[in-house]
Design a protein around this motif. Structure first.
Motif, short mmCIF file in Angstrom:
data_model
loop_
_atom_site.label_atom_id
_atom_site.label_comp_id
_atom_site.label_asym_id
_atom_site.label_seq_id
_atom_site.Cartn_x
_atom_site.Cartn_y
_atom_site.Cartn_z
N SER A 98 23.70 -1.20 0.59
CA SER A 98 24.53 -2.27 1.18
C SER A 98 23.63 -3.28 1.87
N GLY A 99 22.64 -3.78 1.14
CA GLY A 99 21.72 -4.77 1.71
C GLY A 99 22.53 -5.97 2.21
N LYS A 100 22.26 -6.36 3.46
CA LYS A 100 23.06 -7.43 4.06
C LYS A 100 22.36 -8.78 3.96
N GLY A 101 23.10 -9.79 3.53
CA GLY A 101 22.58 -11.16 3.51
C GLY A 101 23.25 -11.97 4.60
N ARG A 102 22.91 -13.23 4.69
CA ARG A 102 23.52 -14.11 5.69
C ARG A 102 24.99 -14.32 5.36
N MET A 103 25.75 -14.65 6.38
CA MET A 103 27.17 -15.02 6.29
C MET A 103 27.97 -13.98 5.50
N GLY A 104 27.69 -12.71 5.79
CA GLY A 104 28.46 -11.61 5.20
C GLY A 104 28.18 -11.38 3.72
N ARG A 105 27.12 -11.99 3.19
CA ARG A 105 26.83 -11.80 1.77
C ARG A 105 26.07 -10.51 1.52
N PHE A 106 25.88 -10.20 0.25
CA PHE A 106 25.22 -8.96 -0.17
C PHE A 106 23.81 -9.31 -0.61
N TRP A 107 22.82 -8.47 -0.26
CA TRP A 107 21.44 -8.73 -0.68
C TRP A 107 21.07 -7.73 -1.77
N ILE A 108 20.76 -8.24 -2.95
CA ILE A 108 20.46 -7.36 -4.08
C ILE A 108 19.19 -6.57 -3.81
N SER A 109 19.28 -5.25 -3.86
CA SER A 109 18.18 -4.40 -3.40
C SER A 109 17.88 -3.23 -4.33
N PRO A 110 17.47 -3.51 -5.58
CA PRO A 110 17.18 -2.40 -6.50
C PRO A 110 15.92 -1.63 -6.09
N PRO A 111 15.76 -0.38 -6.60
CA PRO A 111 14.62 0.45 -6.20
C PRO A 111 13.29 0.01 -6.81
N ALA A 112 12.21 0.38 -6.11
CA ALA A 112 10.84 0.34 -6.65
C ALA A 112 10.21 -1.03 -6.89
N VAL A 113 10.94 -2.11 -6.63
CA VAL A 113 10.36 -3.41 -6.98
C VAL A 113 10.10 -4.35 -5.80
N ASN A 114 11.00 -4.35 -4.82
CA ASN A 114 10.93 -5.38 -3.78
C ASN A 114 10.59 -4.78 -2.42
N LEU A 115 10.62 -5.66 -1.43
CA LEU A 115 10.41 -5.18 -0.06
C LEU A 115 11.67 -5.43 0.77
N TYR A 116 12.15 -4.37 1.40
CA TYR A 116 13.30 -4.47 2.32
C TYR A 116 12.81 -3.89 3.64
N LEU A 117 12.68 -4.73 4.63
CA LEU A 117 11.99 -4.31 5.85
C LEU A 117 12.68 -4.87 7.08
N SER A 118 12.75 -4.07 8.14
CA SER A 118 13.31 -4.57 9.41
C SER A 118 12.37 -4.18 10.53
N VAL A 119 12.18 -5.11 11.47
CA VAL A 119 11.30 -4.86 12.62
C VAL A 119 12.13 -4.99 13.89
N VAL A 120 11.93 -4.05 14.82
CA VAL A 120 12.60 -4.13 16.13
C VAL A 120 11.66 -4.81 17.11
N LEU A 121 12.13 -5.91 17.71
CA LEU A 121 11.33 -6.57 18.76
C LEU A 121 12.16 -6.68 20.03
N LYS A 122 11.46 -6.73 21.16
CA LYS A 122 12.17 -6.84 22.44
C LYS A 122 11.53 -7.96 23.26
N PRO A 123 11.64 -9.20 22.78
CA PRO A 123 10.95 -10.29 23.48
C PRO A 123 11.59 -10.57 24.84
N VAL A 124 10.73 -10.81 25.83
CA VAL A 124 11.26 -11.14 27.15
C VAL A 124 11.33 -12.67 27.22
N VAL A 125 12.40 -13.20 26.67
CA VAL A 125 12.63 -14.65 26.67
C VAL A 125 14.13 -14.87 26.90
N PRO A 126 14.51 -16.07 27.36
CA PRO A 126 15.95 -16.32 27.55
C PRO A 126 16.73 -16.11 26.26
#
Ligand code: BTN
Length: 329
Positions: free
Chosen positions: A119-147
């Motif tokens: 269920s790869g998520k795209g912008r505005m509720g769209r679907f992100w095509i995410s087949p195996p073994a070919v692409n990169l699907y990555l998420s990073v957690v950041l905690k910036p101390v900014v307004p």
């Protein structure tokens, strides 16, 4: 995090021209011969080709293009990004997984990668095509101390990092399209979806979600895509290593994040504008039920698109799909 496996890979890297004896590994890691053998066996199962020669030791002949934490983190040398790396086979969405981990207290810099997403998520509720073994699907957690209102700036930071990683991996000139697309030759090669967890004025954490089409062949793109898409493979005719692209990308995010925390948004904005072809051009913006036409005069300090309307008024656009228009005679 240095595990026994990471350390063995590091030792191989340092000794690339000679054999590494079992005894050296035992001594360095403070583990038994049978524990070393177990680690070597596991590395082989992961696709590392390790030659074992009696009375000489082990030699690493090849590394797999597998996205596994030890291979990504060994010698990565980032400060924050990649402090913890989690690699999943199939998952719903790396953004969802990263968000759950962050809610449970994951450290800043935690990276979640998946081989495929159901269920790869795209912008505005769209679907992100995410087949195996070919692409990169990555998420990073950041905690910036900014307004809180500056949270959007991290989207632009991510886009610049992706563009830099693409530039470093070949003879490419990626372009950035507001707000968060990365294009090659006018076709989308990467998309970003940043999600925020905040309260009143405080950012608890941000999840930077990045999808890059690396080795997806042309025939794997659905025919009914909203806008043209491509992959690095399609553009250059040969595959890129997912592993080395991932490492490059994590380094780029880390370096830009340090720059951002030290110098603020302005160097990020300049790097973004340098790669954006829309500034000064006539565009059309669609967002839900409205459509605006005007000339892009730049971005403001939170990354909103500044659109000069035909009557001379400037509109700040915070979300939407932008399309270049032909210049009027
Ligand atoms: C877009 O619509 O352009 C944004 C696409 C973002 C896709 C990435 S893939 C990794 C991360 N996990 C998700 O579910 N989405 C983002």
């Amino acid at each position: 995090m240095t595990t026994s496996r990471n350390r063995i890979l590091e030792l191989f890297q340092q000794q690339s021209d000679r054999y590494l004896s079992g005894e050296e590994i035992c001594r360095d890691l403070g583990i038994s011969r049978s524990a070393v053998w177990k680690q070597i066996r596991q590395l082989r199962q992961l696709g590392y080709e390790i030659e074992a020669v009696p009375s000489k030791g082990y030699a690493l002949r090849s590394t797999p293009d597998a996205l596994i934490p030890a291979a990504i983190s060994t010698g990565l040398e980032t400060d924050i990004v990649g402090r913890d790396i989690i690699c999943l086979g199939r998952t719903d969405s790396t953004n969802t997984q990263a968000r759950m981990l962050a809610e449970q207290g994951a450290v800043e810099g935690t990276v979640v990668i998946a081989d495929q997403q159901s269920s790869g998520k795209g912008r505005m509720g769209r679907f992100w095509i995410s087949p195996p073994a070919v692409n990169l699907y990555l998420s990073v957690v950041l905690k910036p101390v900014v307004p809180l209102r500056y949270a959007t700036q991290l989207t632009f930071l991510t886009a610049v990092a992706v563009a830099e990683a693409i530039e470093e991996s070949g003879d490419f000139s990626p372009q950035l399209k507001w707000p968060n697309d990365v294009l090659l030759g006018g076709k989308k090669v990467a998309g970003l979806l940043n999600e925020l967890n905040a309260e009143t004025e405080q950012i608890h954490f941000l999840v930077l979600g990045i999808g890059v089409n690396l080795n997806m062949p042309a025939e794997q793109f659905p025919a009914d895509l909203r806008s043209p898409a491509t992959s690095l493979l399609v553009e250059r005719g040969e595959p890129v290593s997912r592993l080395s692209f991932t490492r490059t990308l994590l380094r780029r995010i880390d370096r830009l994040y340090a720059l951002y925390m030290e110098k603020g948004f302005s160097p990020i904005l300049s790097a973004w504008e340098k790669r954006c072809h829309m500034v000064g051009r006539r565009v059309e913006v669609d967002y839900q039920d409205y459509r605006l036409t005007g000339r892009v005069s730049g971005l403001d300090e939170v990354g909103a698109l500044l659109l000069e309307l035909p009557g001379g008024k400037t509109e700040r656009v915070l979300a939407g799909d932008v399309r270049l228009l032909a210049e009027e005679e």
